[in-house]
Design a protein around this motif. Structure first.
Motif, PDB file in Angstrom:
ATOM      1  N   ALA A  68       0.817  -1.220   0.000  1.00 23.40           N
ATOM      2  CA  ALA A  68       0.000   0.000   0.000  1.00 23.40           C
ATOM      3  C   ALA A  68       0.847   1.265   0.000  1.00 23.40           C
ATOM      4  O   ALA A  68       0.433   2.286  -0.543  1.00 23.40           O
ATOM      5  N   GLU A  69       2.031   1.200   0.571  1.00 24.78           N
ATOM      6  CA  GLU A  69       2.862   2.390   0.746  1.00 24.78           C
ATOM      7  C   GLU A  69       3.874   2.618  -0.374  1.00 24.78           C
ATOM      8  O   GLU A  69       4.406   3.717  -0.502  1.00 24.78           O
ATOM      9  N   LEU A  70       4.147   1.587  -1.186  1.00 27.50           N
ATOM     10  CA  LEU A  70       5.224   1.685  -2.163  1.00 27.50           C
ATOM     11  C   LEU A  70       4.737   2.092  -3.545  1.00 27.50           C
ATOM     12  O   LEU A  70       3.541   2.102  -3.825  1.00 27.50           O
ATOM     13  N   GLY A  71       5.701   2.394  -4.430  1.00 31.00           N
ATOM     14  CA  GLY A  71       5.406   2.738  -5.812  1.00 31.00           C
ATOM     15  C   GLY A  71       5.125   1.500  -6.649  1.00 31.00           C
ATOM     16  O   GLY A  71       5.269   0.362  -6.186  1.00 31.00           O
ATOM     17  N   MET A  72       4.774   1.726  -7.900  1.00 27.74           N
ATOM     18  CA  MET A  72       4.328   0.640  -8.778  1.00 27.74           C
ATOM     19  C   MET A  72       5.382  -0.445  -8.983  1.00 27.74           C
ATOM     20  O   MET A  72       5.059  -1.628  -8.926  1.00 27.74           O
ATOM     21  N   ASP A  73       6.625  -0.110  -9.224  1.00 26.70           N
ATOM     22  CA  ASP A  73       7.652  -1.126  -9.456  1.00 26.70           C
ATOM     23  C   ASP A  73       7.832  -2.026  -8.234  1.00 26.70           C
ATOM     24  O   ASP A  73       7.925  -3.254  -8.371  1.00 26.70           O
ATOM     25  N   GLU A  74       7.866  -1.425  -7.056  1.00 27.71           N
ATOM     26  CA  GLU A  74       8.012  -2.208  -5.830  1.00 27.71           C
ATOM     27  C   GLU A  74       6.763  -3.048  -5.575  1.00 27.71           C
ATOM     28  O   GLU A  74       6.852  -4.176  -5.097  1.00 27.71           O
ATOM     29  N   ARG A  75       5.587  -2.517  -5.893  1.00 35.37           N
ATOM     30  CA  ARG A  75       4.341  -3.275  -5.747  1.00 35.37           C
ATOM     31  C   ARG A  75       4.376  -4.522  -6.618  1.00 35.37           C
ATOM     32  O   ARG A  75       3.975  -5.601  -6.196  1.00 35.37           O
ATOM     33  N   LYS A  76       4.844  -4.364  -7.844  1.00 42.44           N
ATOM     34  CA  LYS A  76       4.921  -5.508  -8.753  1.00 42.44           C
ATOM     35  C   LYS A  76       5.869  -6.571  -8.211  1.00 42.44           C
ATOM     36  O   LYS A  76       5.600  -7.764  -8.318  1.00 42.44           O
ATOM     37  N   GLN A  77       6.973  -6.145  -7.607  1.00 43.52           N
ATOM     38  CA  GLN A  77       7.921  -7.102  -7.027  1.00 43.52           C
ATOM     39  C   GLN A  77       7.286  -7.860  -5.865  1.00 43.52           C
ATOM     40  O   GLN A  77       7.435  -9.077  -5.753  1.00 43.52           O
ATOM     41  N   ILE A  78       6.585  -7.142  -5.003  1.00 47.75           N
ATOM     42  CA  ILE A  78       5.904  -7.778  -3.871  1.00 47.75           C
ATOM     43  C   ILE A  78       4.849  -8.750  -4.386  1.00 47.75           C
ATOM     44  O   ILE A  78       4.735  -9.886  -3.915  1.00 47.75           O
ATOM     45  N   PHE A  79       4.064  -8.306  -5.359  1.00 48.65           N
ATOM     46  CA  PHE A  79       2.991  -9.144  -5.903  1.00 48.65           C
ATOM     47  C   PHE A  79       3.574 -10.387  -6.574  1.00 48.65           C
ATOM     48  O   PHE A  79       3.050 -11.491  -6.407  1.00 48.65           O
ATOM     49  N   GLN A  80       4.667 -10.231  -7.311  1.00 45.11           N
ATOM     50  CA  GLN A  80       5.286 -11.389  -7.964  1.00 45.11           C
ATOM     51  C   GLN A  80       5.760 -12.405  -6.933  1.00 45.11           C
ATOM     52  O   GLN A  80       5.520 -13.606  -7.060  1.00 45.11           O
ATOM     53  N   ARG A  81       6.421 -11.928  -5.894  1.00 38.44           N
ATOM     54  CA  ARG A  81       6.890 -12.820  -4.825  1.00 38.44           C
ATOM     55  C   ARG A  81       5.723 -13.543  -4.167  1.00 38.44           C
ATOM     56  O   ARG A  81       5.766 -14.748  -3.940  1.00 38.44           O
TER      57      ARG A  81
END
Length: 180
Positions: A93-106
């Motif tokens: 919720a707090e991060l930008g799009m690139d970091e969100r994608k990394q979290i979601f991929q993991r």
């Protein structure tokens, strides 16, 4: 009543799913939107599902698959009619799009065996590609064709968002080429 009955004594977040699990057709945009809504004011990480459903102009029954998908991915927990973001969900919720994608991929590759299986097959093949039929046939051993299609569509949508792998609708081929 705001809570769905539990299928077993173990909380859903502790029960691993199998390769043949039916996945709800919930878009990554809905998942992201619910995380953002729960993570922001006035909820600050925890919300009553009927209350947040109303604020999002949704029916609670339409919100349940979204919340359950977040729980499956380890981004939220559902307890007694409330949704609570996990630490990973709060980071999302707090991060930008690139970091969100990394979290979601993991989260996707860790908690959704079908996604991890597709990715593993693609990595093992010299071409880094595989036909949809390869995975559809595996799913059809455990579910009807319509449900197999729904499940593949769900994992395709989530994987596209996460840039975990790509799917070409015209050739019906999964690949690691240009997963964006």
């Amino acid at each position: 009543m705001t809570a769905r009955p539990a299928a077993s004594a173990a909380p859903a977040r502790l029960r691993p799913i199998g390769l043949d699990a039916v996945l709800p057709r919930v878009s990554a945009n809905l998942l992201s939107g619910l995380i953002e809504a729960v993570g922001g004011p006035p909820y600050n990480g925890r919300a009553d599902l009927p209350v947040i459903a109303s604020s999002l102009h949704m029916e609670v029954d339409d919100l349940f698959p979204v919340a359950e998908s977040l729980q499956l991915l380890g981004l939220a927990e559902i307890e007694g009619g409330d949704i609570k973001l996990t630490e990973l969900g709060r980071q999302f919720a707090e991060l930008g799009m690139d970091e969100r994608k990394q979290i979601f991929q993991r989260a996707l590759l860790t908690h959704v065996p079908l996604a991890a299986h597709i990715r593993r097959v693609l990595q093992e093949r010299a071409s880094h590609a595989a036909p949809k039929s390869r995975f559809f046939d595996e799913l059809e051993d455990h579910m009807d064709a319509e449900t197999a299609e729904q499940t593949l569509r769900a994992v395709i949508g989530w994987a596209r968002f996460a840039e975990a792998f790509a799917y070409d609708d015209q050739s019906e081929t999964f690949s690691l080429e240009n997963p964006a």
